[in-house]
Design a protein around this motif. Structure first.
Motif, PDB file in Angstrom:
ATOM      1  N   TYR A  46       0.847  -1.189   0.000  1.00  0.00           N
ATOM      2  CA  TYR A  46       0.000   0.000   0.000  1.00  0.00           C
ATOM      3  C   TYR A  46       0.883   1.240   0.000  1.00  0.00           C
ATOM      4  O   TYR A  46       1.853   1.313   0.756  1.00  0.00           O
TER       5      TYR A  46
ATOM      6  N   GLN B  95      -6.743   6.893   2.464  1.00  0.00           N
ATOM      7  CA  GLN B  95      -6.861   5.601   3.112  1.00  0.00           C
ATOM      8  C   GLN B  95      -7.960   5.680   4.171  1.00  0.00           C
ATOM      9  O   GLN B  95      -8.248   6.730   4.705  1.00  0.00           O
ATOM     10  N   GLY B  96      -8.591   4.526   4.422  1.00  0.00           N
ATOM     11  CA  GLY B  96      -9.634   4.475   5.442  1.00  0.00           C
ATOM     12  C   GLY B  96     -10.930   3.928   4.894  1.00  0.00           C
ATOM     13  O   GLY B  96     -11.169   3.930   3.691  1.00  0.00           O
ATOM     14  N   ALA B  97     -11.779   3.481   5.802  1.00  0.00           N
ATOM     15  CA  ALA B  97     -13.011   2.797   5.413  1.00  0.00           C
ATOM     16  C   ALA B  97     -13.970   3.710   4.659  1.00  0.00           C
ATOM     17  O   ALA B  97     -14.775   3.241   3.861  1.00  0.00           O
TER      18      ALA B  97
ATOM     19  N   GLU C 180     -13.754   4.420  -0.681  1.00  0.00           N
ATOM     20  CA  GLU C 180     -13.856   3.182  -1.450  1.00  0.00           C
ATOM     21  C   GLU C 180     -12.603   2.934  -2.262  1.00  0.00           C
ATOM     22  O   GLU C 180     -12.023   3.852  -2.839  1.00  0.00           O
ATOM     23  N   GLN C 181     -12.170   1.674  -2.302  1.00  0.00           N
ATOM     24  CA  GLN C 181     -11.064   1.276  -3.166  1.00  0.00           C
ATOM     25  C   GLN C 181     -11.631   0.898  -4.533  1.00  0.00           C
ATOM     26  O   GLN C 181     -12.481   0.019  -4.636  1.00  0.00           O
TER      27      GLN C 181
END
Lengths: 113, 115
Positions: free
Chosen positions: B48, B98-100, B103-104
């Motif tokens: 990452y 980054q983080g919930a 969305e990826q």
């Protein structure tokens, strides 16, 4: 470490029926996020729905809903009124360390006409 | 707008050769992820990036694998002395941060076959 378990390698459903795809998870974290992704034969991972551990309501996105049972550590995906285009691999995933996704083995869903 | 793109879409190489896989993230996305998906499995995290630096490379299987993101945009995954066990689909994803909450978004993947 987090772990995701999907116990259904394959599911076959008639078009227009509802289908539930199972997902259980294991984590010692108090705060976590759960995701479902769809992977058609083209290979691209498509985000479907997200549930946060502190969310009081079950997540819904159109025909997708997430049946979140925190005490049982389950996060099942429900697809209502299935369509032929729903045939694909479905992956449950959990965010670890707020950055990387940990995926389950996947369930292959086949919608029959 | 354009999504995440990956090149090549397919790569066949001989055992022992060196390969580079490229990922172009969505413009403006600061976080970039590499995953590897073996046949019949879910994707597994490799590395990452947040900006130019590798924030977490704990998923790289050994020192034959290396990734860079020199300008904070395009990333290249490099595999030296390829082995047949490296055959898999390599997926790249990017997110705004980054983080919930972010969305990826995944690219279509590069299918690597080592003969």
């Amino acid at each position: 470490a987090q772990k995701i378990t999907q116990t259904q390698p394959g599911m076959f459903v008639q078009e227009k029926e509802a289908v539930t795809l199972d997902c259980t998870y294991d984590t010692s974290d108090q705060s976590y996020g759960l995701f479902w992704y769809k992977q058609p034969s083209s290979g691209e991972m498509i985000f479907l729905i997200y549930q946060g551990s502190y969310d009081e309501q079950n997540a819904t996105e159109g025909r997708y809903s997430l049946n979140f049972q925190k005490a049982r550590k389950s996060a099942n995906l429900v697809i209502s009124a299935s369509q032929l285009g729903d045939s694909a691999m479905y992956f449950c995933a959990m965010l670890q360390g707020a950055q990387k996704l940990v995926f389950g083995q996947g369930t292959r869903l086949t919608i029959n006409p | 707008g354009a999504g995440v793109s990956q090149t090549p879409s397919n790569k066949v190489t001989e055992k022992g050769k060196y390969v580079e896989l490229r990922c172009d993230p969505i413009s403006g996305h600061t976080a970039l992820y590499w995953y590897r998906q073996s046949l019949g499995q879910g994707p597994e995290f490799l590395i990452y990036f947040q900006g130019t630096g590798a924030a977490d490379d704990s998923g790289l299987p050994n020192d034959r694998f290396f990734a860079v993101r020199p300008e904070g945009s395009v990333s290249t995954l490099k595999i030296q002395r390829t082995e047949r066990g490296d055959s898999a689909v390599y997926l790249c994803a990017s997110s705004l941060r980054q983080g919930a909450l972010y969305e990826q978004y995944f690219g279509p993947g590069t299918r690597l076959t080592v003969t």
